[in-house]
Design an enzyme around this catalytic site. Structure first.
Site, short mmCIF file in Angstrom:
data_model
loop_
_atom_site.label_atom_id
_atom_site.label_comp_id
_atom_site.label_asym_id
_atom_site.label_seq_id
_atom_site.Cartn_x
_atom_site.Cartn_y
_atom_site.Cartn_z
N ASN A 219 0.88 -1.20 -0.03
CA ASN A 219 0.00 0.24 -0.02
C ASN A 219 0.76 1.29 0.04
O ASN A 219 0.51 2.36 -0.49
CB ASN A 219 -0.95 0.23 1.26
CG ASN A 219 -2.23 -0.79 0.72
OD1 ASN A 219 -2.54 -1.29 -0.35
ND2 ASN A 219 -3.09 -0.74 1.91
N CYS A 271 -8.40 2.55 2.95
CA CYS A 271 -7.31 1.88 3.12
C CYS A 271 -6.06 2.52 3.18
O CYS A 271 -5.29 2.75 4.32
CB CYS A 271 -7.10 0.55 2.14
SG CYS A 271 -8.23 -0.81 2.60
N1 LIG Z 1 -11.96 -2.68 1.96
C1 LIG Z 1 -10.88 -2.96 1.23
O1 LIG Z 1 -10.86 -2.63 -0.11
C2 LIG Z 1 -9.78 -3.73 1.79
C3 LIG Z 1 -8.81 -4.47 1.02
C4 LIG Z 1 -7.83 -5.09 1.54
C5 LIG Z 1 -7.78 -5.10 3.12
N2 LIG Z 1 -8.71 -4.41 3.91
C6 LIG Z 1 -8.60 -4.51 5.26
O2 LIG Z 1 -9.81 -5.52 5.65
C7 LIG Z 1 -10.09 -4.90 6.87
C8 LIG Z 1 -11.73 -4.86 6.81
O3 LIG Z 1 -11.76 -3.79 5.86
P1 LIG Z 1 -13.39 -3.40 5.45
O4 LIG Z 1 -13.13 -2.40 4.24
O5 LIG Z 1 -14.06 -4.62 4.93
O6 LIG Z 1 -14.07 -3.05 6.77
P2 LIG Z 1 -15.54 -2.86 7.02
O7 LIG Z 1 -15.69 -1.61 8.05
O8 LIG Z 1 -16.33 -2.63 5.56
O9 LIG Z 1 -15.95 -4.30 7.79
C9 LIG Z 1 -15.65 -4.80 8.75
C10 LIG Z 1 -16.58 -5.38 9.30
O10 LIG Z 1 -16.22 -5.92 10.54
C11 LIG Z 1 -17.30 -5.90 11.78
N3 LIG Z 1 -16.67 -6.11 13.04
C12 LIG Z 1 -16.10 -4.95 13.73
N4 LIG Z 1 -15.81 -5.69 14.93
C13 LIG Z 1 -16.29 -6.86 14.85
C14 LIG Z 1 -16.11 -7.90 15.96
N5 LIG Z 1 -15.56 -7.99 16.94
N6 LIG Z 1 -16.71 -9.17 15.50
C15 LIG Z 1 -17.13 -9.44 14.38
N7 LIG Z 1 -17.30 -8.38 13.36
C16 LIG Z 1 -16.83 -6.99 13.71
C17 LIG Z 1 -18.10 -4.50 11.32
O11 LIG Z 1 -19.28 -4.37 12.01
C18 LIG Z 1 -18.09 -4.72 9.83
O12 LIG Z 1 -19.05 -5.04 9.06
C19 LIG Z 1 -9.33 -3.93 7.29
O13 LIG Z 1 -8.33 -4.02 8.24
C20 LIG Z 1 -8.82 -3.15 5.97
O14 LIG Z 1 -7.54 -2.36 6.11
C21 LIG Z 1 -9.90 -3.62 3.16
#
Ligand SMILES: NC(=O)c1ccc[n+]([C@@H]2O[C@H](COP(=O)([O-])OP(=O)(O)OC[C@H]3O[C@@H](n4cnc5c(N)ncnc54)[C@H](O)[C@@H]3O)[C@@H](O)[C@H]2O)c1
Length: 446
Positions: A219, A271
């Site tokens: 990233n 991100c």
């Molecule tokens: N969005 C992307 O394009 C992408 C790509 C690669 C990596 N990531 C990484 O992936 C991770 C998630 O990103 P995202 O964009 O999907 O975030 P998001 O906010 O869309 O989703 C996270 C989900 O986790 C849930 N959550 C929070 N605490 C929880 C718990 N204790 N138990 C169960 N569920 C829980 C939330 O309610 C939410 O639905 C991050 O670390 C991000 O950096 C994201």
């Protein structure tokens, strides 16, 4: 027997991962702490916009006509712990309020909730983007908490999907990286990813810290590439050069490559911005802060572009926004997504609004999220409606729909034919031929 899979956290990453795992033939149970999300997903609907995801989900969610029934959702950690052999942790890791560091509380909470319920052998696989050192810390915590003892193991498997291409990237990843501490964990992950590995996706096995660092360094590299071309845009503007031509020309060098060299208002989203900041913060804790001071510059070049766009717009409308109407095309941080987290487009729209203009935003998919974040901006149901009566039109997220706009048609509804292309994605000639004043970042003014 094929391992049973659970996905903890069903947001952009988790919902896609869960549906993709079902598509690959596994029995999958997804969990989230937000019951409304689970309700939606259970009925085959996706709480965000991601091309192809709803179709994929509907092919597998139990209870949907004709679906395989391999995918279910729950809010119960007990159910997840009983069901799964491999548990993917996909929860959010946002920037901490008021600091650069990563907020690990969601990941910590997921592990603390799951671990005490693990009575049988299980592999807990972190996919969230975390500061280096987190996996080792969480592995120790898992060992402490899990009744299964050493039979409950941790692995780290960072995710590289791009929003807008999430389904494709998850089903056919360009690489799979796994940080493991045992052959058994590697074997299990090879089984889970047998299909993409069979298609030729490289499978890179590392230790924990390297797996964590692969994600943050990838990233950082991408952010640097974008800020590099945006820095060149600044110099082009000062020297009357053309950054689009410059990018094309340097992109022919295959050591540089063409991708990620489109100058504009910079990167945003959930991100890149928070990941490079968390990386700097973590490097500081490790005493390696000097290695990443360049990321500070990458970040500030990026943020400067938003301010610069506001300046260009102010100049375009005659030096003051007071009493001016500005149309903003785009709210999502990138096209083919409804994600407005740290969106450059909305940031620019918000600044212009605060400086006295009447701002009307249109985005093909991000309207609802944008309205929730910036309720005081105006919103219109189409690009044409947003442009009605505008003194300037700002193109800030490069949706295809905007590239296909007919400058004459838009020209008929605006007050002044002025367009500012914050993404260098429109064809200047077409707009100028239709009597528009076209300006873009890093390009000569004509
Ligand atoms: N969005 C992307 O394009 C992408 C790509 C690669 C990596 N990531 C990484 O992936 C991770 C998630 O990103 P995202 O964009 O999907 O975030 P998001 O906010 O869309 O989703 C996270 C989900 O986790 C849930 N959550 C929070 N605490 C929880 C718990 N204790 N138990 C169960 N569920 C829980 C939330 O309610 C939410 O639905 C991050 O670390 C991000 O950096 C994201």
């Amino acid at each position: 027997m094929a391992p049973k899979i659970t996905v903890i956290g069903t947001g952009y990453l988790g919902a896609t991962h869960a549906a993709a795992m079902a598509e690959l033939g596994f029995e999958v149970l997804g969990l989230d702490v937000v019951p409304e999300k689970i309700e939606l997903l259970s009925s085959g609907r996706v709480p965000m916009y991601e091309p192809g995801l709803e179709d994929l989900l509907r092919r597998h969610v139990a209870g949907i006509d004709g679906a395989t029934g391999r995918l279910r959702f729950t809010t119960s950690y007990e159910e997840v712990a009983d069901f799964g052999d491999v548990h993917f942790v996909c929860v959010n890791t946002p920037q901490k309020h008021g600091e650069y560091a990563c907020d690990m509380s969601y990941v910590d909470s997921a592990v603390e909730s799951l671990a005490p319920l693990l009575r049988r052998p299980a592999l807990v696989v972190g996919k969230s983007t975390v500061p280096v050192g987190s996996a080792a810390r969480l592995a120790a915590r898992l060992l402490e908490l899990a009744p299964a003892g050493e039979a409950a193991e941790l692995a780290w498997n960072p995710e590289f999907l791009r929003e807008g291409f999430a389904v494709q990237d998850t089903l056919h990843p360009d690489r799979i990286v796994v940080g493991v501490t045992s052959k058994q964990a590697e074997k299990q992950l090879r089984e889970v990813y047998a299909s993409p590995i069979g298609e030729g996706s490289p499978f890179v096995v590392t230790d924990f810290p390297t797996a964590e660092l692969v994600k943050t360094s990838a990233n950082s590299f991408l952010a640097t590439k974008i800020s590099f071309i945006n820095a060149m845009a600044e110099v082009c503007e000062a020297a009357d050069g053309d950054v689009v031509k410059l990018a094309e020309a340097i992109g022919h060098d295959e050591r540089i490559g063409k991708k990620f060299l489109r100058a504009g208002i910079g990167f945003g989203g959930g991100c890149l911005p928070k990941d490079i900041r968390a990386f700097m913060a973590r490097a500081g804790e490790l005493g390696a802060d000097q290695a990443l001071t360049f990321l500070r510059e990458v970040d500030s070049i990026n943020m400067r572009r938003r301010g610069h766009m506001v300046e260009l717009a102010r100049e375009a409308v005659g030096g003051s926004f007071l009493g001016k109407r500005v149309a903003v095309l785009g709210a999502a941080f990138k096209p083919d997504s409804d994600d407005v987290r740290d969106s450059p487009a909305l940031n620019v729209a918000g600044q212009i609004h605060l400086q006295g203009a009447q701002v009307t935003v249109y985005d093909p998919k991000g309207m609802e999220n944008a309205r929730a974040l910036f309720p005081t901006l105006g919103y219109a149901p189409s690009a044409l409606d947003a442009a009605r009566g505008a003194h300037a039109v700002l193109h800030l997220t490069e949706w295809r729909e905007f590239r296909d706009l007919d400058p004459q048609e838009v020209g008929a509804v605006v007050d002044e034919r002025r367009i500012l292309d914050g993404r260098n994605a429109l064809d200047p000639q077409v707009w100028r031929e239709a009597d528009w004043t076209y300006r873009a970042l890093g390009r000569p003014r004509i």
